[in-house]
Design a protein around this motif. Structure first.
Motif, mmCIF file in Angstrom:
data_model
loop_
_atom_site.group_PDB
_atom_site.id
_atom_site.type_symbol
_atom_site.label_atom_id
_atom_site.label_comp_id
_atom_site.label_asym_id
_atom_site.label_seq_id
_atom_site.Cartn_x
_atom_site.Cartn_y
_atom_site.Cartn_z
ATOM 1 N N LEU A 1 53.306 38.807 57.994
ATOM 2 C CA LEU A 1 53.825 38.667 56.640
ATOM 3 C C LEU A 1 53.528 37.288 56.065
ATOM 4 O O LEU A 1 53.207 37.153 54.878
ATOM 5 N N PHE A 2 53.617 36.261 56.899
ATOM 6 C CA PHE A 2 53.311 34.905 56.429
ATOM 7 C C PHE A 2 51.845 34.795 56.019
ATOM 8 O O PHE A 2 51.519 34.238 54.959
ATOM 9 N N ALA A 3 50.943 35.333 56.835
ATOM 10 C CA ALA A 3 49.517 35.289 56.510
ATOM 11 C C ALA A 3 49.218 36.096 55.251
ATOM 12 O O ALA A 3 48.444 35.676 54.382
ATOM 13 N N LEU A 4 49.845 37.264 55.120
ATOM 14 C CA LEU A 4 49.615 38.117 53.949
ATOM 15 C C LEU A 4 50.102 37.434 52.677
ATOM 16 O O LEU A 4 49.421 37.458 51.638
ATOM 17 N N LEU A 5 51.279 36.825 52.742
ATOM 18 C CA LEU A 5 51.812 36.120 51.576
ATOM 19 C C LEU A 5 50.901 34.960 51.176
ATOM 20 O O LEU A 5 50.646 34.728 49.989
ATOM 21 N N THR A 6 50.392 34.232 52.174
ATOM 22 C CA THR A 6 49.483 33.109 51.895
ATOM 23 C C THR A 6 48.228 33.591 51.181
ATOM 24 O O THR A 6 47.763 32.970 50.212
ATOM 25 N N VAL A 7 47.664 34.704 51.629
ATOM 26 C CA VAL A 7 46.436 35.236 51.021
ATOM 27 C C VAL A 7 46.699 35.698 49.591
ATOM 28 O O VAL A 7 45.910 35.421 48.677
ATOM 29 N N LEU A 8 47.814 36.395 49.365
ATOM 30 C CA LEU A 8 48.120 36.873 48.014
ATOM 31 C C LEU A 8 48.327 35.722 47.041
ATOM 32 O O LEU A 8 47.897 35.777 45.884
ATOM 33 N N LEU A 9 48.990 34.654 47.513
ATOM 34 C CA LEU A 9 49.147 33.477 46.656
ATOM 35 C C LEU A 9 47.808 32.798 46.388
ATOM 36 O O LEU A 9 47.562 32.299 45.291
ATOM 37 N N SER A 10 46.938 32.806 47.380
ATOM 38 C CA SER A 10 45.647 32.121 47.260
ATOM 39 C C SER A 10 44.712 32.829 46.290
ATOM 40 O O SER A 10 43.865 32.178 45.657
ATOM 41 N N CYS A 11 44.817 34.170 46.179
ATOM 42 C CA CYS A 11 43.878 34.896 45.320
ATOM 43 C C CYS A 11 44.410 35.107 43.917
ATOM 44 O O CYS A 11 43.717 35.694 43.068
ATOM 45 N N SER A 12 45.647 34.664 43.634
ATOM 46 C CA SER A 12 46.205 34.885 42.295
ATOM 47 C C SER A 12 45.494 34.047 41.236
ATOM 48 O O SER A 12 45.121 34.552 40.172
ATOM 49 N N LYS A 13 45.266 32.752 41.516
ATOM 50 C CA LYS A 13 44.617 31.895 40.522
ATOM 51 C C LYS A 13 43.150 32.264 40.317
ATOM 52 O O LYS A 13 42.697 32.354 39.169
ATOM 53 N N PRO A 14 42.364 32.493 41.367
ATOM 54 C CA PRO A 14 40.976 32.946 41.150
ATOM 55 C C PRO A 14 40.913 34.254 40.359
ATOM 56 O O PRO A 14 39.995 34.460 39.560
#
Length: 400
Positions: A85-98
């Motif tokens: 869940l931590f890794a998934l949340l990090t990825v979702l936050l990372s792809c929001s701005k791009p």
């Protein structure tokens, strides 16, 4: 990394817009790409992380005192679920701005996008191209992209450095020095089993050891076996007993102890040291030099310092310069306070009263509060103060 990837494919997203792709659909495309990478990367990362941990954790623990209690490496699903869940949340936050960047770009801007930020007019040079100049020029083409890459690399280096500092931060030498203050300690088995010793090494054995050791490198600690008590304030003694008794039991117990005003006769453990061992004491307050003078009446109180060298409960101990009374006795017996006769196993505890035989008082001046090395002390605690005296003073006052 996602932002750099989207910037590299910005023309592709622009072409998708020309055929009618909406901004919301572009965001979903980028998010689906991220989730596809998660589907591949997260399971692989969890398996690889668990494999490395299962190999390295026992190796690390074998170098510490924790290994005795560790038998298996946990495979709790909660750990894996939390990591996922931590890794998934990090990825979702990372792809929001791009995703927002790709959604905002127009088809015309996308076809002209060069990923270069012009901040000033180029200057021509006749000195020719240099390799380092070309490298710095390439870094300056897109400063934002350069910063993102450097920060990403710095993060991994920082994490690695923190791990190395954590692993290398354990000083085995410092740990050993906190547990022992000499290369060799000689005593009876009871001492090393944390029991009150009933037998001690003999003077002949001490002389044999001293004959083969430099006088400046060795010393002897003695337990004062005569019955000894140090008079302490009632508040301080209550702090000791409060750890083991209820308030009602404590009041009953304190009423049975001998009082002199606000002072109560408390148990104590007095240790006598050769002069050569005084250098191993850590002085928290005061000065131990008065104890090294002949015919002195100075005493040091042993305190317990925390890991940072601070005294957690200074109000419990006497102050440097205070006068403290010690009572030595040849023997002590418990009598029944109702009859004055010796008690037996049927005597209720509330009627037990200590009676001293051959008691004598000695007044000492507290010259220092010291931390006694663990390997030089009794290796167990109890009610009352721990105190330190020179050998000559202890023999003179205790009578043995």
């Amino acid at each position: 990394i996602f932002q750099i990837s989207v910037a590299g494919d910005i023309r592709f997203y622009g072409l998708l817009k020309t055929i009618g792709t909406t901004p919301r659909q572009l965001k979903r495309i980028i998010r689906q790409q991220a989730l596809l990478l998660c589907l591949i990367g997260i399971p692989a990362g969890l398996l690889l992380g668990y494999g490395i941990g299962a190999v390295l954790v026992p190796v690390v623990l074998r170098s510490t005192q924790l290994d005795a209690g560790i038998t298996t490496i946990s495979t709790s699903p909660v750990i894996f679920l939390g990591s996922m869940l931590f890794a998934l949340l990090t990825v979702l936050l990372s792809c929001s701005k791009p995703g927002k960047m790709a959604a905002k770009v127009s088809p015309v801007e996308a076809t002209k996008y060069t990923d270069v930020m012009q901040t000033k007019k180029k200057q021509r040079s006749t000195r020719g191209a240099k390799l380092h100049q070309m490298a710095f020029a390439n870094l300056g083409r897109n400063k934002k992209k350069t910063v993102l890459v450097v920060v990403s690399l710095a993060l991994s280096v920082t994490l690695f450095n923190a791990l190395c500092a954590f692993v290398g931060g354990f000083s085995m030498e410092k740990y050993v020095s906190s547990m022992t203050c000499a290369d060799f300690i000689v005593s009876t088995p009871d001492y090393f089993r944390f029991n009150p010793a009933d037998e001690f090494i003999t003077p002949e054995q001490i002389e044999e050891i001293a004959a083969n050791t430099k006088a400046s490198l060795s010393g002897t600690g003695y337990a004062v076996r005569k019955t000894a008590y140090l008079w302490m304030t009632e508040d301080a003694l209550r702090q000791d007993y409060a750890r083991y008794e209820s308030a009602e039991q404590l009041d009953s117990h304190m009423s049975r102890l001998e009082h002199r005003g606000n002072m109560v006769m408390g148990d104590t453990r007095i240790e006598a040291l050769d002069n050569s061992l005084f250098d191993k004491l850590q002085v928290f307050d005061g000065d131990i030099s008065p104890m090294l003078e002949p015919d002195n009446n100075a005493i040091a109180i042993a305190v317990s310092l925390d890991d940072y060298g601070n005294l957690p409960n200074p109000e419990y101990y006497p102050k440097v310069g205070d006068t403290i009374t010690a009572t030595y006795a040849d023997d002590v017996k418990y009598i029944d306070s109702r009859t004055g006769e010796l008690c037996n196993e049927d005597t209720p505890e509330e009627y037990l009263q200590a009676k001293l035989y051959g008691a004598r008082d000695v007044e000492y001046t507290v010259c220092a509060l010291v931390e006694l090395p663990y390997s030089m002390g009794y290796r167990y605690g109890g009610i009352g103060y721990n105190a330190v005296l020179p050998v000559d003073t202890a023999q003179r006052d205790s009578g043995g």
